[in-house]
Design a protein around this motif. Structure first.
Motif, PDB file in Angstrom:
ATOM      1  N   GLU A  96      -1.755   4.303  -1.076  1.00 36.21           N
ATOM      2  CA  GLU A  96      -3.018   4.640  -0.965  1.00 36.21           C
ATOM      3  C   GLU A  96      -3.467   4.140   0.601  1.00 36.21           C
ATOM      4  O   GLU A  96      -3.012   3.328   1.020  1.00 36.21           O
ATOM      5  N   CYS A  97      -4.574   4.968   0.922  1.00 36.10           N
ATOM      6  CA  CYS A  97      -4.910   4.796   2.353  1.00 36.10           C
ATOM      7  C   CYS A  97      -5.754   3.262   2.422  1.00 36.10           C
ATOM      8  O   CYS A  97      -6.449   2.800   1.692  1.00 36.10           O
TER       9      CYS A  97
ATOM     10  N   THR B  19       4.670   6.911  -2.189  1.00 35.70           N
ATOM     11  CA  THR B  19       3.534   7.226  -2.857  1.00 35.70           C
ATOM     12  C   THR B  19       2.455   5.830  -2.412  1.00 35.70           C
ATOM     13  O   THR B  19       3.207   4.751  -2.211  1.00 35.70           O
TER      14      THR B  19
ATOM     15  N   CYS C  77      -4.963   7.997   5.535  1.00 34.37           N
ATOM     16  CA  CYS C  77      -5.102   9.534   5.194  1.00 34.37           C
ATOM     17  C   CYS C  77      -5.099  10.493   6.361  1.00 34.37           C
ATOM     18  O   CYS C  77      -4.517  11.539   6.420  1.00 34.37           O
TER      19      CYS C  77
ATOM     20  N   LEU D  77      -8.890   4.134   0.363  1.00 39.14           N
ATOM     21  CA  LEU D  77      -8.051   4.011  -0.872  1.00 39.14           C
ATOM     22  C   LEU D  77      -7.576   5.483  -1.474  1.00 39.14           C
ATOM     23  O   LEU D  77      -7.633   5.305  -2.831  1.00 39.14           O
ATOM     24  N   THR D  78      -7.675   6.478  -1.002  1.00 44.66           N
ATOM     25  CA  THR D  78      -7.506   7.811  -1.287  1.00 44.66           C
ATOM     26  C   THR D  78      -6.006   7.642  -1.494  1.00 44.66           C
ATOM     27  O   THR D  78      -5.062   7.226  -0.754  1.00 44.66           O
ATOM     28  N   ALA D  79      -5.570   8.402  -2.671  1.00 41.35           N
ATOM     29  CA  ALA D  79      -3.888   8.373  -3.118  1.00 41.35           C
ATOM     30  C   ALA D  79      -3.394   9.164  -2.027  1.00 41.35           C
ATOM     31  O   ALA D  79      -3.673  10.213  -1.408  1.00 41.35           O
ATOM     32  N   LEU D  80      -2.196   8.638  -1.839  1.00 39.71           N
ATOM     33  CA  LEU D  80      -1.094   9.534  -0.649  1.00 39.71           C
ATOM     34  C   LEU D  80       0.117   9.726  -1.012  1.00 39.71           C
ATOM     35  O   LEU D  80       0.727   8.965  -2.121  1.00 39.71           O
ATOM     36  N   ARG D  81       0.622  10.842  -0.718  1.00 38.58           N
ATOM     37  CA  ARG D  81       1.997  11.259  -1.024  1.00 38.58           C
ATOM     38  C   ARG D  81       2.812  11.605   0.199  1.00 38.58           C
ATOM     39  O   ARG D  81       1.882  12.406   1.182  1.00 38.58           O
TER      40      ARG D  81
ATOM     41  N   LEU E 158       0.850  -1.214   0.112  1.00 37.45           N
ATOM     42  CA  LEU E 158      -0.012  -0.130  -0.021  1.00 37.45           C
ATOM     43  C   LEU E 158       0.887   1.358  -0.097  1.00 37.45           C
ATOM     44  O   LEU E 158       0.136   2.272  -0.249  1.00 37.45           O
TER      45      LEU E 158
END
Length: 165
Positions: A52-53, A50, A120, A57-61, A17
């Motif tokens: 995802e939660c 990079t 997130c 499933l929100t994109a994370l950076r 993830l």
């Protein structure tokens, strides 16, 4: 000797993830010291991450920074002779120059600090189990009327009777 440089990540480093992507810039700020048993490498390594939660499933950076301290044993030293081959990295001679390969040390250290289930926000509510909508963006009171499967036939019969009258 100190080394400050940026190199591309040789592989994807991390978990399912969240990870440091292949070719992402690894910023190295290292000190290499010759000690009696080998070369002591210490310093920091940082890189962008990079993923995802795990809940919605929100994109994370983000960024990861590790402190690295690793002893690379000289060939034929007491440390080299008293440790297994996979227990400690070794100094290698490449064309007359002694070299150390930091790749596995960096991969191991980054893998240990990345979260197994990144989120997130610590209060992330995740996804609706019925429709998959992120609960953070769903309307207040979001819910679904579900009928117990044991009563489903009776509910269908009730709808037919209600439609006929």
């Amino acid at each position: 000797m100190t080394v400050q440089t940026t190199v591309p990540s040789p592989v994807r480093i991390g978990l399912e993830l969240i990870a440091v992507d292949k070719d992402a810039p690894l910023q190295l700020d290292l000190r290499l010291e010759s000690v009696s048993e080998g070369v002591l490498v210490s310093g920091t390594v940082s890189a962008p991450t990079t993923g995802e939660c795990a809940r919605c499933l929100t994109a994370l950076r983000g960024d990861v920074a590790i402190d690295l301290t690793e002893l690379f044993a000289y060939p034929a030293s007491a440390t080299d002779e008293t440790t297994e081959d996979d227990e400690l990295p070794r100094v290698t001679s490449d064309g007359g120059a002694d070299t150390v390969n930091l790749e596995q040390s960096v991969i191991d250290a980054i893998g240990l600090v990345l979260p197994f289930s990144p989120v997130c926000d610590p209060d992330c509510a995740g996804l609706c189990p019925e429709c998959g909508v992120p609960l953070a963006t769903a309307e207040p009171g979001h819910h679904h009327d579900t009928i117990d499967p044991r009563w489903a036939k009776l509910a269908a019969l009730r709808e037919q009777i209600g439609d006929d009258s």
